[in-house]
Write an enzyme that holds these catalytic residues in place. Structure first.
Site, mmCIF file in Angstrom:
data_model
loop_
_atom_site.group_PDB
_atom_site.id
_atom_site.type_symbol
_atom_site.label_atom_id
_atom_site.label_comp_id
_atom_site.label_asym_id
_atom_site.label_seq_id
_atom_site.Cartn_x
_atom_site.Cartn_y
_atom_site.Cartn_z
ATOM 1 C CG HIS A 6 -1.773 -1.235 1.285
ATOM 2 N ND1 HIS A 6 -1.378 -2.338 2.006
ATOM 3 C CD2 HIS A 6 -2.950 -1.558 0.693
ATOM 4 C CE1 HIS A 6 -2.283 -3.289 1.868
ATOM 5 N NE2 HIS A 6 -3.233 -2.852 1.071
ATOM 6 N NE ARG A 90 -7.944 9.632 14.076
ATOM 7 C CZ ARG A 90 -8.662 10.257 13.139
ATOM 8 N NH1 ARG A 90 -8.111 10.565 11.972
ATOM 9 N NH2 ARG A 90 -9.912 10.601 13.357
ATOM 10 C CB ILE A 91 -3.913 15.697 12.773
ATOM 11 C CG1 ILE A 91 -3.225 15.284 11.457
ATOM 12 C CG2 ILE A 91 -2.853 16.118 13.775
ATOM 13 C CD1 ILE A 91 -2.412 16.386 10.836
ATOM 14 N N GLY A 92 -7.206 14.568 13.249
ATOM 15 C CA GLY A 92 -8.471 14.294 12.581
ATOM 16 C C GLY A 92 -9.615 15.085 13.175
ATOM 17 C CD GLU A 182 -10.921 8.247 16.473
ATOM 18 O OE1 GLU A 182 -11.204 7.141 16.994
ATOM 19 O OE2 GLU A 182 -9.983 8.395 15.691
ATOM 20 C CG MET A 183 -15.298 6.641 12.593
ATOM 21 S SD MET A 183 -16.274 6.594 11.099
ATOM 22 C CE MET A 183 -16.680 4.856 11.012
ATOM 23 C CB SER A 206 -16.225 17.966 12.602
ATOM 24 O OG SER A 206 -16.608 16.630 12.903
ATOM 25 C CG ASP A 207 -20.018 15.681 14.123
ATOM 26 O OD1 ASP A 207 -18.881 15.553 13.625
ATOM 27 O OD2 ASP A 207 -20.615 14.750 14.686
#
Ligand code: ADE
Length: 235
Positions: A6, A90-92, A182-183, A206-207
């Site tokens: 990948h 991780r930035i999310g 988050e996921m 975000s929500d």
């Protein structure tokens, strides 16, 4: 085994030891072009872009992970085991599960609960608690403090589902004090734990599942900038 299935990079030193991991590959491109000096693209397989550049003279990479635990599980595993990556940040974005966690706030995932079966692969005689690297967590909180950026630090939920059959399910996590959903973080934390490397998850809200507010990506720009300030300083 490089290149990996990948990531089409044939040499080890091309990816930095510290990698920022947004879910969205176009976000990785944006970060590389706007925050890094001399960024060079290293991956294009599946359009999951990755770049290496420098920040304040330090070599750093940024790479998209895609959405969900299987996807971040693959990329983080290959980065760790085949490219020698030691720090995975991780930035999310996330959805708030608590009244006092507002849209545009920044959440740092001290630990990540999950409804996924990812940990099953380790055949543990019990359940595993995926946690952030203490070093990265402490540093991130120190940096936020120095910069006057307010962050909410605590437990998050990594969910396998964005659209839940029972729309009230989140409340069960909320009453256990979980800050946001988050996921990806739980898989990242488990891969890092198993390999003995460092991982941390920094999120903008975000929500909100509590207030049903949502922000557009333009509205999130300020908190995104603050999150980037913390992540880059940390790197
Ligand atoms: N990421 C951002 N908002 C989310 C939500 N409400 N659920 C899961 N992941 C998210």
């Amino acid at each position: 085994m490089i290149p990996t299935p990948h990531i089409n990079v044939a040499e080890k030193g091309i990816i930095a030891e510290t990698v920022l991991l947004p879910g969205d590959p176009l976000r990785a491109k944006f970060i590389a072009e706007n925050y890094l000096d001399n960024p060079v693209q290293f991956n294009s397989v599946r359009n999951m872009y990755g770049y290496t550049g420098t920040y304040k003279g330090k070599k750093i990479s940024v790479k998209g992970t895609g959405m969900g635990m299987p996807s971040i599980g693959i990329y983080s595993y290959e980065l760790i085991h085949f490219y020698g990556v030691k720090n995975l940040i991780r930035i999310g974005s996330c959805g708030s599960l608590q009244k006092d966690v507002k849209v545009r706030d920044i959440v740092v995932g001290m630990a990540a609960c999950t409804n996924s079966n990812y940990a099953n692969q380790y055949n543990l005689p019990g359940t595993f608690a995926p946690v952030a690297s203490w070093e990265l967590l402490r540093k991130a909180v120190d940096i936020a403090g120095q910069k006057g950026i307010d962050v909410k630090v605590g437990n998050i939920l990594s969910s396998d589902t964005f659209y839940d059959d029972d729309p009230e399910d989140w409340k069960k996590w909320a009453r256990m004090g979980v800050l946001a959903v988050e996921m990806e973080a739980a898989a990242l934390y488990m891969n890092a734990a198993r390999a003995g490397v460092n991982a941390l998850c920094i999120l903008t809200v975000s929500d909100s599942l509590v207030s049903h507010e949502a922000t557009t990506s333009e509205e999130r720009q300020n908190s995104f900038t603050q999150m980037m300030d913390i992540a880059l300083e940390l790197a």
